[in-house]
Design a protein around this motif. Sequence first.
Motif, mmCIF file in Angstrom:
data_model
loop_
_atom_site.group_PDB
_atom_site.id
_atom_site.type_symbol
_atom_site.label_atom_id
_atom_site.label_comp_id
_atom_site.label_asym_id
_atom_site.label_seq_id
_atom_site.Cartn_x
_atom_site.Cartn_y
_atom_site.Cartn_z
ATOM 1 N N UNK A 120 0.860 -1.188 0.000
ATOM 2 C CA UNK A 120 0.000 0.000 0.000
ATOM 3 C C UNK A 120 0.893 1.233 0.000
ATOM 4 N N UNK A 121 0.662 2.135 -0.939
ATOM 5 C CA UNK A 121 1.447 3.359 -1.008
ATOM 6 C C UNK A 121 0.859 4.408 -0.064
ATOM 7 N N UNK A 122 1.757 5.176 0.569
ATOM 8 C CA UNK A 122 1.341 6.295 1.415
ATOM 9 C C UNK A 122 1.256 7.539 0.546
ATOM 10 N N UNK A 123 0.386 8.466 0.860
ATOM 11 C CA UNK A 123 -0.579 8.384 1.958
ATOM 12 C C UNK A 123 -1.661 7.357 1.638
ATOM 13 N N UNK A 124 -2.053 6.620 2.658
ATOM 14 C CA UNK A 124 -3.017 5.541 2.492
ATOM 15 C C UNK A 124 -4.427 6.123 2.364
ATOM 16 N N UNK A 125 -5.102 5.724 1.311
ATOM 17 C CA UNK A 125 -6.506 6.106 1.111
ATOM 18 C C UNK A 125 -7.386 5.116 1.853
ATOM 19 N N UNK A 126 -8.410 5.586 2.589
ATOM 20 C CA UNK A 126 -9.258 4.664 3.365
ATOM 21 C C UNK A 126 -9.837 3.509 2.539
ATOM 22 N N UNK A 127 -10.366 3.789 1.362
ATOM 23 C CA UNK A 127 -10.972 2.719 0.552
ATOM 24 C C UNK A 127 -9.936 1.665 0.176
ATOM 25 N N UNK A 128 -8.729 2.114 -0.178
ATOM 26 C CA UNK A 128 -7.671 1.169 -0.553
ATOM 27 C C UNK A 128 -7.219 0.359 0.660
ATOM 28 N N UNK A 129 -7.095 1.021 1.807
ATOM 29 C CA UNK A 129 -6.722 0.327 3.045
ATOM 30 C C UNK A 129 -7.759 -0.743 3.379
ATOM 31 N N UNK A 130 -9.034 -0.363 3.392
ATOM 32 C CA UNK A 130 -10.089 -1.319 3.740
ATOM 33 C C UNK A 130 -10.143 -2.473 2.739
ATOM 34 N N UNK A 131 -10.004 -2.168 1.451
ATOM 35 C CA UNK A 131 -10.046 -3.227 0.427
ATOM 36 C C UNK A 131 -8.885 -4.203 0.605
ATOM 37 N N UNK A 132 -7.700 -3.682 0.879
ATOM 38 C CA UNK A 132 -6.522 -4.538 1.049
ATOM 39 C C UNK A 132 -6.645 -5.386 2.313
ATOM 40 N N UNK A 133 -7.037 -4.764 3.415
ATOM 41 C CA UNK A 133 -7.201 -5.507 4.669
ATOM 42 C C UNK A 133 -8.267 -6.580 4.504
ATOM 43 N N UNK A 134 -9.374 -6.232 3.882
ATOM 44 C CA UNK A 134 -10.451 -7.210 3.664
ATOM 45 C C UNK A 134 -9.961 -8.379 2.820
ATOM 46 N N UNK A 135 -9.229 -8.088 1.761
ATOM 47 C CA UNK A 135 -8.719 -9.162 0.884
ATOM 48 C C UNK A 135 -7.849 -10.136 1.669
ATOM 49 N N UNK A 136 -6.969 -9.620 2.537
ATOM 50 C CA UNK A 136 -6.047 -10.499 3.256
ATOM 51 C C UNK A 136 -6.681 -11.164 4.470
ATOM 52 N N UNK A 137 -7.769 -10.604 4.988
ATOM 53 C CA UNK A 137 -8.452 -11.254 6.107
ATOM 54 C C UNK A 137 -9.480 -12.281 5.641
ATOM 55 N N UNK A 138 -9.856 -12.230 4.373
ATOM 56 C CA UNK A 138 -10.908 -13.108 3.848
ATOM 57 C C UNK A 138 -10.726 -14.558 4.271
ATOM 58 N N UNK A 139 -9.568 -15.128 3.992
ATOM 59 C CA UNK A 139 -9.387 -16.539 4.365
ATOM 60 C C UNK A 139 -8.304 -16.739 5.401
ATOM 61 N N UNK A 140 -7.716 -15.643 5.870
ATOM 62 C CA UNK A 140 -6.728 -15.744 6.939
ATOM 63 C C UNK A 140 -5.414 -16.371 6.537
ATOM 64 N N UNK A 141 -5.171 -16.504 5.243
ATOM 65 C CA UNK A 141 -3.917 -17.124 4.790
ATOM 66 C C UNK A 141 -3.292 -16.283 3.708
ATOM 67 N N UNK A 142 -2.025 -16.360 3.639
ATOM 68 C CA UNK A 142 -1.313 -15.651 2.581
ATOM 69 C C UNK A 142 -1.139 -16.572 1.378
ATOM 70 N N UNK A 143 -0.730 -15.940 0.304
ATOM 71 C CA UNK A 143 -0.382 -16.715 -0.880
ATOM 72 C C UNK A 143 -1.544 -16.963 -1.711
#
Length: 143
Positions: A120-143
């Motif tokens: 995520x590039x700074x300054x962090x935009x709220x929508x981009x932050x939420x979308x990225x966090x949601x994507x990585x929390x979806x299944x709790x696994x990386x990769x």
Amino acid sequence: MHTPAPDSLEAVLQGRHHGARVLLVEDDPANAEVVAELLRLAGLQVDLADDGLQALHCLASRPYALVLMDVRLPGLDGLDTTRALRALPGTDQLPVVALTAMAFADDRRLCLAAGMDDYLAKPVEPAQLFATVLRWLQDGRRG
């Protein structure tokens, strides 16, 4: 690609991942405050570390669903912290997202090569932050 509105993503995070614990590693107090508050508004628990050694201590003492890692930190930088994190038992599936003002393709490659999963590039935009966090929390696994 259309990024959904921050409030709808925030609501999805609150509904699906309320209480998930996130480690925010950021040495700039203003950036840390803004990002932490956005994450808390989305229902997440946020622990703060302001350097790499403190981050590793946090990671060794409790489980996290996600790490947001500043790349430029005093002492142990975000790249070396991520490499050390990946050597800890049980962190192979822990998603690590770089937070950085360095927005060039080579910088992204360095982050991914160090074991980070996203960027995520700074300054962090709220929508981009939420979308990225949601994507990585979806299944709790990386990769």
